[in-house]
Enzyme design. Structure first.
Site, PDB file in Angstrom:
ATOM      1  N   TYR A 110       0.782  -1.229   0.123  1.00  0.00           N
ATOM      2  CA  TYR A 110      -0.145  -0.017  -0.008  1.00  0.00           C
ATOM      3  C   TYR A 110       0.740   1.238   0.080  1.00  0.00           C
ATOM      4  O   TYR A 110       1.939   1.265   0.586  1.00  0.00           O
ATOM      5  CB  TYR A 110      -0.846  -0.013   1.354  1.00  0.00           C
ATOM      6  N   TRP A 112       1.010   5.540  -2.002  1.00  0.00           N
ATOM      7  CA  TRP A 112       0.927   6.554  -3.270  1.00  0.00           C
ATOM      8  C   TRP A 112       1.520   6.497  -4.224  1.00  0.00           C
ATOM      9  O   TRP A 112       1.501   6.634  -5.450  1.00  0.00           O
ATOM     10  CB  TRP A 112       0.751   8.009  -2.879  1.00  0.00           C
TER      11      TRP A 112
END
Length: 771
Positions: A110, A112
């Site tokens: 996980y 960005w």
């Protein structure tokens, strides 16, 4: 002679950048002239890409290489050739698959990462592993995971569609009379958006709201959680009490006959159960304003008056995504929908509710007109997953059972963990527990630009190229602008493009054709652009060919729905446009959720006391949030991020009254602590934070001092203090905002910040003494 400046475009989660290069080096990254309110975060990029922490060569943790039982996070590293690193990875992947199967590989990974449609870190890794037999994934996110699980039961459909369909701020400016911001709406959050925030529109829309006389009320412990230009009324409840306030507002509407029974009858189910709970029929406690005042610290008369104000004006309720990141965070969402339903304005221009305004810069401002081309990840043959915030549980207690969204599931046993494009030692809670968890797998692989704490807890670290060091195109998940991203500079050292890394690994593993489809990096870029061109043609907005696009400027496409109002079609005709719930309506009481038989979730909005409670030992509520100086932990070593620190530490906001009783002055270095951990920070004494609370920004790179109590973090990372028990068994979401701490002045010698340096390197012990 000074080299000439060359300018190329790039895209990031905080906006378009114009990369200025001189002599093959990035000299600056400036904002694009089309942005009406550009973010300053581009100024972090030079330091972040050229600083001491850059990963320059493949590196292997010494203990993993020799088989010694040494601790991740404290070990030294050996730099090796790419050939050796990839041979080791290929061998370990084969070993794990042969011995345990692909469900022993975890690549939830996980984070960005960087902007760009082709070079998306998780997509590249997941595609590669899917061609090798798959992996255990993670499900959800750290931003609004409770909503992803709960809102389909309450309002129906994917919550990501809810935020894409949010009422536009231009509509609010024209039609709303009152906007009530639960949790505020911090402008610092609106400077970013996943995949790209090409134009920052929020400030302009809020300015129009102010000009039109729209009134704002902000309920937050932080005064600056709303734009100063709105002249919002500030109500400062105790952190974690928003659900109680919402229920008390609902109780006030009910007892004074201000609720919209016609709306409730036509568009919702279950209100009779809610009404009984509000009146105390089930537990003997009416959820009155007096009741909520005791919990929240907000005056009861203030609550009653606000309820009347909301009922007699066109009111938009905005619930910040951060409120669900707390104990029982699902209940805040349900209470918000319940309150909005009782007001009866859902689906009207300027009325109703939105959960998540301000979680990024595009919600309520713009959305993409069609789907952009993207690298296909392929099918994952492994069905298993974990809720995103259960990484520590998975590593520490494999085989344990847990409840999630009505299911009873079993945690997998991960022998190999691969992380790309993220930093769990930023976003996860209880970092001391996470450190213990990261000792468990046999192998941890991390792809990184910099030596973050996650890289320092890996066995194999692969240096990868940044967005400015490769060619791509930018197109945000909810943006309407396409950005050419030609390569500006070469990657430093031996850093490589991830597609090339996986291609070389695929050759070793026999999956080359499956992974590459016999396409080069440039072939894929042209292929994805052709997919985008076709979608644009169908939309009626033809695009130039790849070469012309890459050599040109940004392309702005039309807003597909500038007058959007959330749930307007449902309101106009609930029979023709039912909600995708069992009843087809908004479910203020859900038989499905009640059937989960969870002790902390009865099937409707309910108040539960936080687990961490104020005490004489830990009297201060810790609030943490996205800073204005960086995105999460990205480029914490950049100029803007460093410029806001106090003696190299992250600032912590503390009220003058709380500072005075602790003999703390502005600029002092202080220690925050509780039973989970401790960290140093720089005191910022201000009346912008309410008494009884402290605010510490997220994203300072975790920097544990192994010689200090509790491995004290030197740098100011709040997640050494947060708990890892999650919201509830309903959604298993992160609950970072339910933490109590104490703060004291730090009088000892200040330890050096080491997070922005490299770890210690040593020679390969297997080659020492050889000619």
């Amino acid at each position: 002679m000074t080299s000439e400046i060359t300018k190329t475009l790039t895209s990031s989660h905080w906006g378009i950048g114009v990369v200025h290069t001189r002599g093959g080096q990035i000299a600056a990254v400036r904002s694009h002239s089309s942005d009406p309110d550009p973010s300053p975060l581009n100024d972090n990029m030079v330091g972040g890409l050229t600083g001491r922490a850059r990963v320059l060569r493949p590196a292997i943790r010494k203990g993993w290489l020799t088989g010694e039982d040494t601790e991740r996070g404290r070990d030294t590293y050996v730099e090796v050739s790419w050939e050796k690193a990839l041979d080791l990875i290929a061998a370990d992947l084969r070993r794990v698959r042969a011995a345990y199967g692909n469900d022993a590989i975890f690549a939830g990974s996980y984070g960005w990462a960087s902007a760009g449609r082709f070079h998306h870190a998780q997509s590249q890794l997941k595609r590669f592993l899917n061609t090798f037999g798959g992996f255990v994934r993670s499900e959800g996110n750290y931003s609004y995971n409770a909503a992803l699980v709960a809102m389909p039961h309450i309002v129906g459909g994917d919550f990501r569609r809810h935020i894409a369909e949010a009422t536009r701020w231009s509509v609010i400016a024209e039609h709303s009379e009152l906007v009530v911001l639960f949790g505020g709406m911090a402008m610092r959050n609106t400077q970013i958006c996943d995949g790209g925030a090409s134009k920052h529109r929020m400030a302009g829309h809020l300015e129009q709201c102010a000009k039109n006389g729209v009134r704002f009320v902000s309920l937050s412990p932080l005064r600056t959680d709303v734009s100063e230009g709105l002249n919002a009324k500030w109500i400062a409840p105790k952190p974690g009490s928003d659900t109680a306030i919402m229920l008390a507002l609902a109780h006030s509407l009910l007892e004074r006959g201000l609720h919209d029974q016609e709306f409730l009858d036509r568009y919702t189910v279950g209100f009779e159960r809610v009404a009984a709970y509000l009146r105390g029929a089930s537990d003997g406690t009416p959820k009155s304003a007096d009741w909520a005042a005791e919990i929240s610290g907000v005056d009861a008369e203030e609550i009653v008056n606000l309820a009347a104000d909301m009922a007699t004006h066109r009111t938009m309720i905005a619930c910040a995504a951060g409120l669900q990141r707390a104990d029982w965070g699902e209940q805040t969402l349900w209470a918000c929908v319940t309150l909005a339903s009782m007001l009866g304005q859902i689906g009207l221009p300027g009325g109703g509710y939105t959960i998540g305004y301000g979680v990024n810069g595009h919600i309520g401002n713009i959305t993409r007109p069609f789907r952009w081309g993207a690298l296909p990840q392929g099918a994952n043959p492994v069905d298993d997953f974990i809720p995103v915030a259960m990484i520590s549980d998975m590593l520490l207690t494999p085989g344990a059972t847990y409840r999630y969204n009505g299911q009873t599931r079993t945690l997998p046993h991960a022998r190999l963990v691969w992380w790309a494009g993220g930093n769990p030692f930023h976003h996860h809670q209880n970092l001391n527990r996470l450190r213990r968890a990261f000792q468990r797998p046999k192998t941890v692989i991390v792809n990184e630009i910099n030596w973050t704490a996650t890289a320092r807890h890996a066995d194999i670290v692969l240096p990868v190229a940044a967005a400015q060091e490769r060619t791509d195109f930018g197109a945000g998940r909810s943006d309407n602008i396409l950005v050419p991203m030609p390569k500006a500079v070469d990657a430093p050292g031996e850093a490589r493009v991830e597609y090339d890394i996986y291609t070389d690994l695929a050759k070793r593993l026999g999956t080359f054709e499956a992974f590459t489809e016999n396409r080069s990096e440039e072939d894929w870029l042209r292929h994805l652009w052709a997919k985008t061109q076709q979608a644009a043609q169908n939309f009626g907005a033809p695009l130039p060919d790849w070469d012309d696009f890459l050599a040109g400027d940004i392309i702005e496409l039309p807003d597909p729905n500038p007058e959007q109002v959330f749930l307007s079609e449902f309101r106009a005709d609930p029979s023709a446009h039912p909600r995708p719930t069992p009843s087809g309506r908004i479910e203020l009481f859900s038989e499905t959720v009640a059937g989960f038989d969870l002790p902390d979730c009865t099937g409707h909005a309910t108040w539960n006391s936080p687990r961490d409670r104020s005490s004489s030992k830990f009297p201060l509520a810790l609030v943490s949030g996205q800073p204005g100086t960086r995105l999460h932990s990205q480029y914490d070593n950049g100029a803007v991020s460093l410029g806001d620190k106090i003696a190299g530490r992250e600032p912590v906001l503390i009220h003058p009254d709380d500072a005075a009783v602790r003999d703390i002055s502005d600029g002092d270095i202080v220690e925050l602590f509780n039973d989970r951990g401790r960290c140093l920070a720089g005191a910022l004494v201000t009346e912008n934070i309410s008494p009884g609370a402290v605010f510490l920004w997220t994203g300072a790179w975790y920097d544990p001092d192994f010689d200090a109590p509790d491995h004290r973090d030197r740098h100011g990372n709040p997640n050494v203090l947060t708990h890892d028990r999650r919201t509830s068994e309903f959604s298993q979401s992160p609950a970072a905002h339910s933490a109590q701490v104490e703060v004291q002045k730090f009088d000892g010698p200040l330890p050096k910040i080491t997070a922005h340096d490299t770890p210690t390197f040593s020679e390969d012990p297997r080659t020492q003494g050889k000619a």
